[in-house]
Design a protein around this motif. Structure first.
Motif, PDB file in Angstrom:
ATOM      1  N   GLY B 196      -3.854  11.243 -18.159  1.00  0.00           N
ATOM      2  CA  GLY B 196      -3.376  11.947 -16.969  1.00  0.00           C
ATOM      3  C   GLY B 196      -4.325  11.803 -15.797  1.00  0.00           C
ATOM      4  N   SER B 197      -5.614  12.040 -16.049  1.00  0.00           N
ATOM      5  CA  SER B 197      -6.543  11.955 -14.920  1.00  0.00           C
ATOM      6  C   SER B 197      -6.751  10.510 -14.477  1.00  0.00           C
ATOM      7  CB  SER B 197      -7.877  12.644 -15.214  1.00  0.00           C
ATOM      8  OG  SER B 197      -8.186  12.630 -16.563  1.00  0.00           O
ATOM      9  N   TYR B 198      -6.690   9.562 -15.405  1.00  0.00           N
ATOM     10  CA  TYR B 198      -6.756   8.148 -14.979  1.00  0.00           C
ATOM     11  C   TYR B 198      -5.583   7.820 -14.058  1.00  0.00           C
ATOM     12  CZ  TYR B 198     -10.192   7.071 -18.699  1.00  0.00           C
ATOM     13  OH  TYR B 198     -11.284   7.030 -19.507  1.00  0.00           O
ATOM     14  N   SER B 199      -4.374   8.247 -14.456  1.00  0.00           N
ATOM     15  CA  SER B 199      -3.198   7.941 -13.642  1.00  0.00           C
ATOM     16  C   SER B 199      -3.331   8.563 -12.264  1.00  0.00           C
ATOM     17  CB  SER B 199      -1.931   8.490 -14.287  1.00  0.00           C
ATOM     18  OG  SER B 199      -1.873   8.173 -15.630  1.00  0.00           O
ATOM     19  N   ARG B 200      -3.827   9.807 -12.241  1.00  0.00           N
ATOM     20  CA  ARG B 200      -3.967  10.507 -10.987  1.00  0.00           C
ATOM     21  C   ARG B 200      -4.965   9.778 -10.092  1.00  0.00           C
ATOM     22  NH1 ARG B 200      -6.053  16.254  -9.844  1.00  0.00           N
ATOM     23  NH2 ARG B 200      -4.684  16.896  -8.172  1.00  0.00           N
ATOM     24  N   PHE B 201      -5.976   9.220 -10.731  1.00  0.00           N
ATOM     25  CA  PHE B 201      -6.975   8.485  -9.978  1.00  0.00           C
ATOM     26  C   PHE B 201      -6.393   7.210  -9.384  1.00  0.00           C
ATOM     27  CE2 PHE B 201     -10.880   6.214  -9.243  1.00  0.00           C
ATOM     28  CZ  PHE B 201     -11.635   7.228  -8.706  1.00  0.00           C
ATOM     29  N   VAL B 202      -5.634   6.479 -10.196  1.00  0.00           N
ATOM     30  CA  VAL B 202      -4.970   5.265  -9.708  1.00  0.00           C
ATOM     31  C   VAL B 202      -4.037   5.630  -8.557  1.00  0.00           C
ATOM     32  CG1 VAL B 202      -3.347   3.430 -10.294  1.00  0.00           C
ATOM     33  CG2 VAL B 202      -5.090   4.111 -11.937  1.00  0.00           C
ATOM     34  N   ARG B 203      -3.298   6.724  -8.744  1.00  0.00           N
ATOM     35  CA  ARG B 203      -2.348   7.161  -7.742  1.00  0.00           C
ATOM     36  C   ARG B 203      -3.055   7.448  -6.408  1.00  0.00           C
ATOM     37  NH1 ARG B 203      -1.775  11.975  -5.798  1.00  0.00           N
ATOM     38  NH2 ARG B 203       0.148  12.585  -4.763  1.00  0.00           N
ATOM     39  N   ALA B 204      -4.140   8.228  -6.468  1.00  0.00           N
ATOM     40  CA  ALA B 204      -4.849   8.593  -5.241  1.00  0.00           C
ATOM     41  C   ALA B 204      -5.369   7.347  -4.526  1.00  0.00           C
ATOM     42  CB  ALA B 204      -6.001   9.532  -5.569  1.00  0.00           C
ATOM     43  N   SER B 205      -5.916   6.425  -5.312  1.00  0.00           N
ATOM     44  CA  SER B 205      -6.471   5.216  -4.735  1.00  0.00           C
ATOM     45  C   SER B 205      -5.375   4.358  -4.093  1.00  0.00           C
ATOM     46  CB  SER B 205      -7.212   4.454  -5.825  1.00  0.00           C
ATOM     47  OG  SER B 205      -7.515   3.169  -5.391  1.00  0.00           O
ATOM     48  N   MET B 206      -4.237   4.240  -4.775  1.00  0.00           N
ATOM     49  CA  MET B 206      -3.125   3.450  -4.251  1.00  0.00           C
ATOM     50  C   MET B 206      -2.538   4.093  -3.001  1.00  0.00           C
ATOM     51  SD  MET B 206      -2.452   0.628  -5.655  1.00  0.00           S
ATOM     52  CE  MET B 206      -0.746   0.240  -5.280  1.00  0.00           C
ATOM     53  N   LEU B 207      -2.429   5.404  -3.024  1.00  0.00           N
ATOM     54  CA  LEU B 207      -1.860   6.124  -1.891  1.00  0.00           C
ATOM     55  C   LEU B 207      -2.653   5.826  -0.628  1.00  0.00           C
ATOM     56  CD1 LEU B 207       0.566   7.883  -2.210  1.00  0.00           C
ATOM     57  CD2 LEU B 207      -0.890   9.894  -2.276  1.00  0.00           C
ATOM     58  N   GLU B 208      -3.956   5.788  -0.786  1.00  0.00           N
ATOM     59  CA  GLU B 208      -4.838   5.504   0.333  1.00  0.00           C
ATOM     60  C   GLU B 208      -4.585   4.086   0.854  1.00  0.00           C
ATOM     61  OE1 GLU B 208      -9.422   6.241   1.366  1.00  0.00           O
ATOM     62  OE2 GLU B 208      -7.956   7.648   0.609  1.00  0.00           O
ATOM     63  N   VAL B 209      -4.502   3.138  -0.077  1.00  0.00           N
ATOM     64  CA  VAL B 209      -4.322   1.738   0.294  1.00  0.00           C
ATOM     65  C   VAL B 209      -2.974   1.523   0.974  1.00  0.00           C
ATOM     66  CG1 VAL B 209      -3.991  -0.573  -0.656  1.00  0.00           C
ATOM     67  CG2 VAL B 209      -5.887   0.836  -1.435  1.00  0.00           C
ATOM     68  N   LEU B 210      -1.948   2.173   0.448  1.00  0.00           N
ATOM     69  CA  LEU B 210      -0.599   1.925   0.972  1.00  0.00           C
ATOM     70  C   LEU B 210      -0.419   2.446   2.402  1.00  0.00           C
ATOM     71  CD1 LEU B 210       1.647   2.559  -2.155  1.00  0.00           C
ATOM     72  CD2 LEU B 210       0.985   0.392  -1.122  1.00  0.00           C
ATOM     73  N   ARG B 211      -1.378   3.239   2.870  1.00  0.00           N
ATOM     74  CA  ARG B 211      -1.317   3.713   4.249  1.00  0.00           C
ATOM     75  C   ARG B 211      -1.968   2.727   5.218  1.00  0.00           C
ATOM     76  NH1 ARG B 211      -1.762   9.565   2.748  1.00  0.00           N
ATOM     77  NH2 ARG B 211      -3.930   9.249   2.238  1.00  0.00           N
ATOM     78  N   LYS B 212      -2.621   1.695   4.685  1.00  0.00           N
ATOM     79  CA  LYS B 212      -3.408   0.793   5.529  1.00  0.00           C
ATOM     80  C   LYS B 212      -2.520  -0.103   6.405  1.00  0.00           C
ATOM     81  CE  LYS B 212      -7.636   1.765   4.440  1.00  0.00           C
ATOM     82  NZ  LYS B 212      -8.225   1.582   3.113  1.00  0.00           N
ATOM     83  N   ASP B 213      -3.124  -0.621   7.458  1.00  0.00           N
ATOM     84  CA  ASP B 213      -2.390  -1.458   8.407  1.00  0.00           C
ATOM     85  C   ASP B 213      -1.843  -2.733   7.783  1.00  0.00           C
ATOM     86  OD1 ASP B 213      -2.708   0.317  10.388  1.00  0.00           O
ATOM     87  OD2 ASP B 213      -4.454  -0.662  11.307  1.00  0.00           O
ATOM     88  N   TYR B 214      -2.662  -3.356   6.913  1.00  0.00           N
ATOM     89  CA  TYR B 214      -2.212  -4.659   6.398  1.00  0.00           C
ATOM     90  C   TYR B 214      -1.001  -4.505   5.501  1.00  0.00           C
ATOM     91  CZ  TYR B 214      -4.807  -3.673   2.089  1.00  0.00           C
ATOM     92  OH  TYR B 214      -5.266  -3.129   0.939  1.00  0.00           O
ATOM     93  N   ILE B 215      -0.814  -3.302   4.958  1.00  0.00           N
ATOM     94  CA  ILE B 215       0.388  -3.057   4.160  1.00  0.00           C
ATOM     95  C   ILE B 215       1.596  -2.995   5.094  1.00  0.00           C
ATOM     96  CG2 ILE B 215       1.567  -1.342   2.737  1.00  0.00           C
ATOM     97  CD1 ILE B 215      -0.522  -2.795   1.199  1.00  0.00           C
ATOM     98  N   ARG B 216       1.399  -2.351   6.257  1.00  0.00           N
ATOM     99  CA  ARG B 216       2.494  -2.301   7.223  1.00  0.00           C
ATOM    100  C   ARG B 216       2.815  -3.718   7.704  1.00  0.00           C
ATOM    101  NH1 ARG B 216       1.207   0.827  12.319  1.00  0.00           N
ATOM    102  NH2 ARG B 216       0.235   2.217  10.821  1.00  0.00           N
ATOM    103  N   THR B 217       1.752  -4.511   7.932  1.00  0.00           N
ATOM    104  CA  THR B 217       1.961  -5.901   8.333  1.00  0.00           C
ATOM    105  C   THR B 217       2.792  -6.641   7.296  1.00  0.00           C
ATOM    106  OG1 THR B 217      -0.238  -5.804   9.291  1.00  0.00           O
ATOM    107  CG2 THR B 217       0.785  -7.983   9.118  1.00  0.00           C
ATOM    108  N   ALA B 218       2.417  -6.463   6.021  1.00  0.00           N
ATOM    109  CA  ALA B 218       3.136  -7.152   4.951  1.00  0.00           C
ATOM    110  C   ALA B 218       4.606  -6.739   4.950  1.00  0.00           C
ATOM    111  CB  ALA B 218       2.488  -6.835   3.610  1.00  0.00           C
TER     112      ALA B 218
END
Lengths: 300, 319
Positions: B196-218
């Motif tokens: 559970g905590s591993y998943s939550r960690f992956v989730r938090a990290s991904m959430l941060e990345v998915l807000r980045k500009d290069y994701i919007r560019t993609a």
């Protein structure tokens, strides 16, 4: 209502909207009340929590014993209540102690910065890098009379209680120290601190009267969240026979014999563990709710 | 980078030396001492024999002198014999390390194999049922007493249903399948507590990345959701995850003490516990030190991974 939008009121309003945290708060309140009323239940049921009755071993639930009896014929329900007292007491006190240690270290590091900060934080890093549980077990197993403590005190019943509070606090302060240090580091550059400095306030006055009050909400959250962790560590140590010593009941030591009894009385192990789980998860939800209430920008 | 590594290694070395003294001191404070145990096992020993033995084993010296003597011997590779096993300490440690690595490694791989896809999916659909589920499971995982979970799994699968053995390792010479049956419960316990905590960690990290500009560019270039999340997002989202993995590296060796003890899995965790409880001073000392060294090494590794994976991070400057 003149000032119904003060930060505290806003936080309270956000908190009451957090259903899970509210429920957890209620559950904990009930649990604390039940634990406090344990002696009343003893009177009501007509038996003591430590009354051994070997003719009544491993009974199922009945009117006289709502949750049955254990391998020595003691009432499970009463022992659960008394175990709750111990776990909650250890949880609160050890969490408060570790947060006090963490706050003093973090505040000193964050406020003074520079070399003091570097030294204290390297020390904290080193503490974090230690193998926690094995060390706790060693410290829990040491013979206190070899430290020159008086025998009468070492053999008293409550010593295992204080010892566990001390041990857990000794290794549990690191997270809080980092948290407080980070916050203090940013607060010390703020105008009101400059103003206090300019007015000639001493370091101690600034640290405890200007910076510390601003750290109150993260500290409250930290205490709440660490209570759950402390209860888990306490119960694990007691389960291994190194924490709270029988006949004093704790949720952990009620499970010590459960593994031997697993074929005879598998239900024995269910309740104490369930109590630990419910209490710890309730404190975690409560802490989470408080965090959201104090700092609505975090997460989501 | 190199200078930073040197400084960090030096720091770790200081901590290890300090800890070796602390642990040595603590072990000396355990109830009973080796000579008392010997004397209680041999009725022909006189108090004079005891005193002579004490002098022979330096037990009449103050603790720091004994420590220095021990350290000197340890550096020449003389780590003493284990009282419980009647073997040199190193011969006992080797097999324990291996079996812990097997248990913890398996649990770790299973937990990560579940946590990464679940965490990524939760992050790509925030506030979905899955997202709340992950959160809830993470809270449950950190709130579960692992010894109770182990007992409950044992009650259900070994006692009530009789499907699995209740602990220990497979008898020598049994097949892989039989060995897996013995591993299933300890692995399941560790996975349930951590996933559970591993998943939550992956989730938090991904959430941060998915807000980045290069994701919007993609996305603007017309990349589909699948490609955006799994190709562009995951690469950067994994950096903090790798760090956490390296931090767990130490516990891979010191083992899950409680789980190993309950399921009598002969790994490092059980060894540490048994040696402390059984007054096996030499073994406890070395096992604890080894656990400390490996944990520190894991932390160092975490920092290196962090810097190697993300060229934007420059460590060793401005600290």
């Amino acid at each position: 209502m003149v000032n119904n939008n003060s930060p505290l009121v806003l936080a309270l309003r956000r908190f009451t909207r957090h259903k899970l945290a509210m429920t957890s708060g209620m559950v904990l309140l009930v649990m604390i009340l039940l634990a406090l009323c344990a002696p009343l239940f003893e009177i009501w049921l007509g038996v003591g929590a430590n009354d051994v009755n070997l003719l009544n071993r491993l009974q199922g639930p009945s009117l006289a014993h709502p949750l049955g009896t254990d391998e020595l014929g003691r009432d499970q329900f009463l022992r659960l209540l008394y175990g709750g007292r111990v776990s909650l007491f250890v949880g609160f006190t050890a969490a408060v102690f570790s947060v006090v240690i963490g706050t003093v270290i973090g505040l000193t590091a964050g406020y003074f910065g520079g070399r003091v900060d570097a030294f204290l934080m390297r020390m904290t890093d080193s503490f974090i890098a230690l193998p926690g549980l094995p060390l706790l077990i060693v410290i829990a197993a040491i013979d206190l009379s070899k430290l020159g403590l008086p025998d009468a005190w070492v053999q008293s019943e409550s010593v295992s209680l204080y010892r566990i509070v001390f041990i857990v606090a000794l290794l549990g302060w690191t997270g809080e120290a980092r948290l407080v240090r980070g916050a203090a580091l940013s607060l010390r550059e703020r105008e009101f601190v400059m103003a206090a400095k300019g007015a000639g306030a001493s370091h101690r006055h600034i640290m405890f009267h200007h910076i510390l009050p601003n750290l109150l909400s993260p500290i409250i959250v930290a205490v709440t969240l660490s209570i759950g962790g402390v209860i888990l560590v306490e119960s694990a140590l007691s389960f291994l026979g190194l924490g709270i010593q029988p006949p004093v009941a704790s949720w952990g030591n009620m499970l010590t014999n459960a593994q031997q009894l697993i074929w005879e009385a598998p239900m024995q192990a269910v309740y104490p563990g369930l109590m630990i789980f419910i209490t710890v998860i309730a404190f975690n939800f409560l802490g989470d709710g408080l965090q959201d209430a104090f700092d609505p920008k975090a997460e989501y | 980078m190199r200078q930073y590594l040197l400084a960090r290694s030096a720091q770790s070395l200081v901590v290890i030396l300090l800890m070796s003294f602390v642990i040595y001191g603590l072990i000396g404070l355990m109830p009973g001492d080796p000579i008392d145990i010997l004397a209680s096992e041999d009725p022909t020993m006189t108090p004079e024999d005891v005193a002579a033995l004490r002098a022979l084993y330096d037990l009449d010296l103050p603790v720091y002198e004994r420590y220095l003597n021990w350290l000197g011997r340890a550096f020449t590779g003389e780590l003493g014999y284990s009282r419980l096993f009647g073997q040199p300490v190193l011969d006992v440690l080797g097999p324990a390390l291996v079996s812990t690595l097997v248990l913890m490694g398996t649990a770790f791989i299973v937990a990560i194999a579940i946590a990464i896809p679940v965490g990524v999916l939760a992050a790509s659909k925030p506030r979905s049922a899955l997202d709340y589920g992950v959160n809830l499971f993470a809270f449950a995982g950190i709130s579960l007493p692992s010894f109770w979970l182990a007992l409950m799994l044992m009650t259900l699968l070994c006692v009530t249903l009789g499907w699995l053995p209740a602990g220990g390792t497979a008898p020598a010479g049994s097949g892989v399948l039989e060995q897996l049956r013995y591993m299933l419960l300890p692995v399941a316990t560790i996975v349930i507590v951590n996933v559970g905590s591993y998943s939550r960690f992956v989730r938090a990290s991904m959430l941060e990345v998915l807000r980045k500009d290069y994701i919007r560019t993609a996305r603007a270039k017309g990349a589909g959701q699948w490609r955006v999340v799994w190709r562009h997002g995951l690469r950067n989202g994994m950096i903090p995850v790798v760090t956490i993995l390296a931090l767990e590296f130490g516990s891979l060796f010191s083992g899950a003490l409680i789980v190993e003890t309950i399921f009598s899995w002969p790994g490092m965790g059980k060894l540490i516990f048994d040696s402390i409880m059984g007054n096996d001073f030499n073994l406890a000392l070395i096992a604890l030190l080894l656990a400390t060294v490996l944990t520190l090494l894991g932390n160092l590794l975490a920092d290196i991974c962090y810097a190697k994976l993300d060229p934007r991070i420059v460590i060793g400057e401005g600290r």
